[in-house]
Design an enzyme around this catalytic site. Structure first.
Site, PDB file in Angstrom:
ATOM      1  N   GLU A 159      -2.818  11.788   2.881  1.00 47.90           N
ATOM      2  CA  GLU A 159      -3.725  11.516   3.996  1.00 47.90           C
ATOM      3  C   GLU A 159      -3.665  12.707   4.951  1.00 47.90           C
ATOM      4  OE1 GLU A 159      -4.473   7.147   5.425  1.00 47.90           O
ATOM      5  OE2 GLU A 159      -2.308   7.486   5.317  1.00 47.90           O
ATOM      6  N   GLU A 198       0.851  -1.189   0.000  1.00 49.61           N
ATOM      7  CA  GLU A 198       0.000   0.000   0.000  1.00 49.61           C
ATOM      8  C   GLU A 198       0.886   1.238   0.000  1.00 49.61           C
ATOM      9  OE1 GLU A 198      -3.101   0.163   2.987  1.00 49.61           O
ATOM     10  OE2 GLU A 198      -2.910   2.352   3.158  1.00 49.61           O
TER      11      GLU A 198
END
Length: 351
Positions: free
Chosen positions: A244, A239
């Protein structure tokens, strides 16, 4: 004693002549190539562009006395056999890269070799994008939906839908709206779109221009998962989190990588302060290669991850854009939260 030294020296001279003859011919009188030279002209090189104009094109000129053919190893895994010493070759790996080029000149069974180093700039080429210029639902040829609650292990509070209330393109902007409402047992709704089974890629530059939502508990993200997730699961698929931010830590972007033994509270992470991230658009991107994954905001490099074959970041990945509420990372949701919007101007992938 002097006579013995004379014969010893004569013996060495004869042996040396024999060795020289062997290196200069193949026993049939064919002379070995000598005086091998290589020049490499990078197209478009000037003071402003010392490594070329971005085309990646290099003109090689090779010459050697007595040579009848040449072989050139171009430093990127490719090889060319030449009957003359001229080759025009275009490198395609984006960015500024240094290649060690090996050249051999041949005449029958005899050859001579040399090497040279060149640094070439290749301008990125756009291979996939969504500019979000058509109003309505996101382009179904590019995006699908993850639907449901819980956030797949993240304990998120929203239910992901494909309703226009939660995800829509308007006036050139993708808008993902998180709304406080009761829906299928959840207290919030939002959306998560992804390119899985529609587009994936290996290596390159991937960027998003976005303006982030506001409010305690908000958790917008732009990230990638390995395309083999169905067969190997997470985190074996890998990932890569490019963007974010959580509303409880405003104006701080997190970029992280998750892999076996380095998932969850990953040690492979870094942050950067992004002023006005909820009121202005900023560009977040990753530059991904076999050796590094570099993370930037507005062209400022703030994290370099050293990639290698021991990590799962050397395969195809697909893209995800989502807007979560609460959960393991989003944290406590502001009780006064009613709605907020994650706005995306574009997503672009370059080679």
């Amino acid at each position: 004693m002097a006579k013995k030294l004379y014969w010893n020296n004569l013996y060495l001279v004869v042996c040396g002549f024999i060795l020289f003859s062997c290196s200069s011919s193949n026993g049939n009188g064919t002379l070995a190539p000598t005086n091998l030279t290589v020049s490499a002209e990078i197209v478009g090189t000037n003071t402003s562009n010392p490594n070329g104009n971005g085309s990646g094109t290099v003109n090689f000129t090779i010459s050697a006395t007595n040579a009848t053919s040449y072989k050139i190893l171009l430093g990127n895994g490719e090889t060319r056999d030449l009957t003359n010493g001229n080759l025009t070759y275009t490198y395609t790996t984006a960015g500024t890269n240094t290649f060690v080029v090996y050249v051999s000149a041949y005449n029958s069974g005899n050859f001579i070799s040399t090497s040279t180093s060149i640094t070439v700039f290749v301008a990125p080429t756009l291979v996939w994008s969504d500019e979000f210029n058509v109003d309505g639902a996101p382009d179904s040829s590019k995006w699908g939906y993850d639907l449901g609650a819980g956030g797949w292990g993240n304990n998120e509070a929203e239910y992901y839908t494909n309703r226009p209330e939660n995800v829509i393109v308007q006036n050139g902007i993708l808008k993902i709206n998180a709304i406080k409402e009761n829906y299928s047992g959840s207290s919030y709704t939002s959306a998560r779109i992804l390119t899985k089974d529609k587009f994936s890629f290996k290596y390159g530059k991937v960027e998003i221009r976005a303006k982030l939502p506001v409010g305690g508990g908000t958790w917008p993200a732009f990230w990638m998962l390995g395309a083999n997730i169905n067969s190997v699961g997470w985190p074996a698929c890998g990932e890569v989190d490019i963007l974010e931010e959580v509303g409880n830590q405003l104006n701080v972007n997190h970029s992280s990588l998750h892999s076996p033994g380095r998932s969850g509270s990953t040690p492979d992470t870094a942050t950067i302060t992004v002023p006005n991230s909820t009121t202005e658009f900023h560009i977040y991107y990753a530059d991904w290669s076999a050796s590094t994954i570099k993370f930037y905001v507005d062209n400022q490099l703030f994290y370099t991850f050293l990639n290698s074959n021991s990590f799962p970041f050397n395969q195809n990945f697909f893209l995800i854009i989502n807007f979560a509420m609460g959960g393991n990372f989003g944290g406590v949701i502001d009780p006064n939260f009613t709605s907020s919007t994650f706005e995306v101007d574009y997503v672009r992938v370059y080679n």
